[in-house]
Design a protein around this motif. Structure first.
Motif, short mmCIF file in Angstrom:
data_model
loop_
_atom_site.label_atom_id
_atom_site.label_comp_id
_atom_site.label_asym_id
_atom_site.label_seq_id
_atom_site.Cartn_x
_atom_site.Cartn_y
_atom_site.Cartn_z
N ALA A 22 40.59 49.73 36.13
CA ALA A 22 40.24 48.42 35.86
C ALA A 22 39.86 47.79 36.74
CB ALA A 22 41.18 47.28 35.24
N ASN A 23 38.37 48.98 37.03
CA ASN A 23 37.53 47.58 37.91
C ASN A 23 36.38 46.30 37.54
OD1 ASN A 23 35.91 49.54 37.08
ND2 ASN A 23 35.12 50.18 39.37
N GLY A 24 36.55 46.38 36.51
CA GLY A 24 36.01 44.86 35.58
C GLY A 24 35.27 45.01 34.62
N PRO A 25 34.41 44.75 33.88
CA PRO A 25 33.47 43.98 34.68
C PRO A 25 34.89 42.46 34.14
CG PRO A 25 32.48 43.83 32.50
CD PRO A 25 33.66 45.31 32.83
N GLN A 26 34.19 41.37 35.45
CA GLN A 26 35.57 39.86 35.10
C GLN A 26 35.12 39.78 33.83
OE1 GLN A 26 36.32 37.72 38.88
NE2 GLN A 26 36.71 39.43 40.21
N GLU A 27 35.47 38.96 33.13
CA GLU A 27 35.63 38.08 32.13
C GLU A 27 36.73 36.68 32.50
OE1 GLU A 27 39.03 39.76 29.60
OE2 GLU A 27 37.43 41.78 29.32
N ARG A 28 35.24 35.85 33.12
CA ARG A 28 35.03 34.75 33.77
C ARG A 28 35.24 33.21 32.77
NH1 ARG A 28 32.06 35.30 39.46
NH2 ARG A 28 33.56 36.85 40.78
N SER A 29 36.45 32.67 32.56
CA SER A 29 36.70 31.97 31.19
C SER A 29 36.98 30.38 32.07
CB SER A 29 37.26 32.17 29.94
OG SER A 29 37.95 31.32 29.47
N THR A 72 42.92 38.95 36.61
CA THR A 72 42.77 39.97 36.15
C THR A 72 44.55 40.24 35.97
OG1 THR A 72 42.12 40.33 38.35
CG2 THR A 72 43.29 42.56 37.95
N ALA A 73 44.83 39.45 35.71
CA ALA A 73 46.34 39.72 35.18
C ALA A 73 46.44 40.02 33.58
CB ALA A 73 47.16 39.26 35.63
N GLU A 74 45.51 38.82 32.62
CA GLU A 74 45.36 38.82 31.98
C GLU A 74 44.66 40.04 31.54
OE1 GLU A 74 45.41 35.43 28.90
OE2 GLU A 74 44.03 35.48 30.35
N ARG A 75 43.49 40.41 31.72
CA ARG A 75 42.42 41.58 31.49
C ARG A 75 43.02 42.61 31.67
NH1 ARG A 75 39.31 44.09 35.06
NH2 ARG A 75 39.51 42.36 36.60
N VAL A 76 43.95 43.14 31.82
CA VAL A 76 45.03 44.39 32.36
C VAL A 76 45.84 44.65 30.52
CG1 VAL A 76 45.97 45.62 33.39
CG2 VAL A 76 44.26 45.05 34.11
N THR A 97 29.72 28.60 39.67
CA THR A 97 29.23 28.44 38.55
C THR A 97 30.06 29.02 37.39
OG1 THR A 97 27.11 30.06 39.51
CG2 THR A 97 27.61 29.61 36.62
N THR A 98 31.41 29.27 37.61
CA THR A 98 32.40 29.41 36.33
C THR A 98 33.46 28.45 37.08
OG1 THR A 98 32.11 31.24 35.44
CG2 THR A 98 33.99 30.44 35.10
N VAL A 99 33.90 27.42 36.50
CA VAL A 99 34.62 26.59 37.14
C VAL A 99 35.67 25.87 36.14
CG1 VAL A 99 33.91 26.30 39.82
CG2 VAL A 99 33.62 23.98 37.85
#
Length: 301
Positions: free
Chosen positions: A245-252, A126-130, A103-105
């Motif tokens: 930090a197990n999410g939620p993932q921020e898929r952009s 993951t790196a950016e979210r943390v 869905t997200t690409v």
């Protein structure tokens, strides 16, 4: 299509290559002919059943959370992607397979090969979210435990791009690797607190634990408390009052596209070790053992 799946929890022996039906894209989805699949430590933890309480997994299951490949079918409502586009992103159906739904690409730049493209979605997010969770800014010093892996490789570079100083821990074989990424490298293990205090006499402002092997106590000692310490690897963190930090993932798609462009131009460096799809069990064994430099990926013809 060929796919790797498991129909029971256990060691890597439960992984097997088999033929399953090609998935059909639903509304908003695309189908991708997979060229490379990313392998993450999480894959082995899910396969073993260790995370069943956190990530319930219906069996049989195809592992894999990220892919790079060529779009070959569109679901209803997809407008901004065309059949034949080269993309990278997150898999909806498991990426250890010849075809997967997504869905997200983001578009894959022409100058970025499949293996290095697939090293970006999970590790970059993951790196950016943390780093955002820690609030890392210019002039600060960040301690990263186990910084030579896939997430650490990107986290070091993203943090230094913000103007922060990174002290990264790794084994002796990865000291030069971390230094080349821009970190001040030191070995983990006994005496770490003293080594870090020598390297950062004014203290560390934040701690990013990617190792999950008893580093949190040292982190608390260095920070003087639990504030601004985040782990993605130590499941006992809550017992110490530390954020897991197990999410939620921020898929952009937008952010992934920018990261891919940086990788294509050499602004961001990725390191990969590739195995063919039929060696997925071997690759997961290596992942389960830890101490990986960069990213493990599976390749398909």
């Amino acid at each position: 299509m060929k796919a790797i799946l498991f129909d029971r929890f256990g060691g890597t022996e439960v992984l097997r290559e088999t033929d399953i039906e090609v998935p059909q894209p639903g509304p908003g989805q695309i189908r991708v002919r997979v060229k490379a699949a990313g392998l993450n430590a999480l894959d082995g933890k899910i396969r073993s059943g260790a995370l069943e309480a956190v990530f319930p997994t219906p069996l049989p299951s195809v592992p894999g959370h990220e892919l790079a490949g060529v779009v070959d079918a569109l679901g209803e409502g997809v407008r901004d992607i065309q059949v034949g586009d080269e993309v990278l992103g997150w898999s909806d159906t498991g990426s250890y397979a010849e075809y997967a739904l997504a869905t997200t690409v983001a578009p894959k730049p022409a100058g970025l090969d499949w293996q290095h493209a697939v090293a970006l979605p999970v590790a970059g997010e993951t790196a950016e979210r943390v780093l955002n969770l820690l609030g890392v800014t210019a002039g600060e010093t960040v301690l990263m435990h186990g910084a030579a892996g896939a997430v650490g490789t990107l986290a070091v570079q993203l943090a230094t791009a913000r103007g922060a100083r990174v002290i990264g821990t790794a084994g002796p074989a990865n000291q030069e690797y971390l230094a080349a990424l821009g970190a001040t490298a030191t070995v983990y293990g006994e005496g770490l607190v003293e080594r870090v205090r020598t390297l950062a006499p004014d203290g560390v402002d934040a701690v990013f634990d990617l190792a999950g092997k008893g580093a949190l106590e040292d982190s608390i000692a260095l920070r003087g408390g639990t504030e601004r310490i985040v782990t993605i690897a130590d499941f006992g963190a809550h017992q110490l009052g530390i954020t897991f930090a197990n999410g939620p993932q921020e898929r952009s798609s937008t952010r992934l596209a920018a990261l891919a462009q940086d990788a294509a131009t050499g602004k961001i460096v990725t390191t990969v070790t590739a195995y063919p799809l039929d060696q997925a069990a071997t690759a997961q064994q290596i992942s389960d053992a830890g101490h990986i430099r960069g990213k493990l990926v599976l390749t398909l013809d």
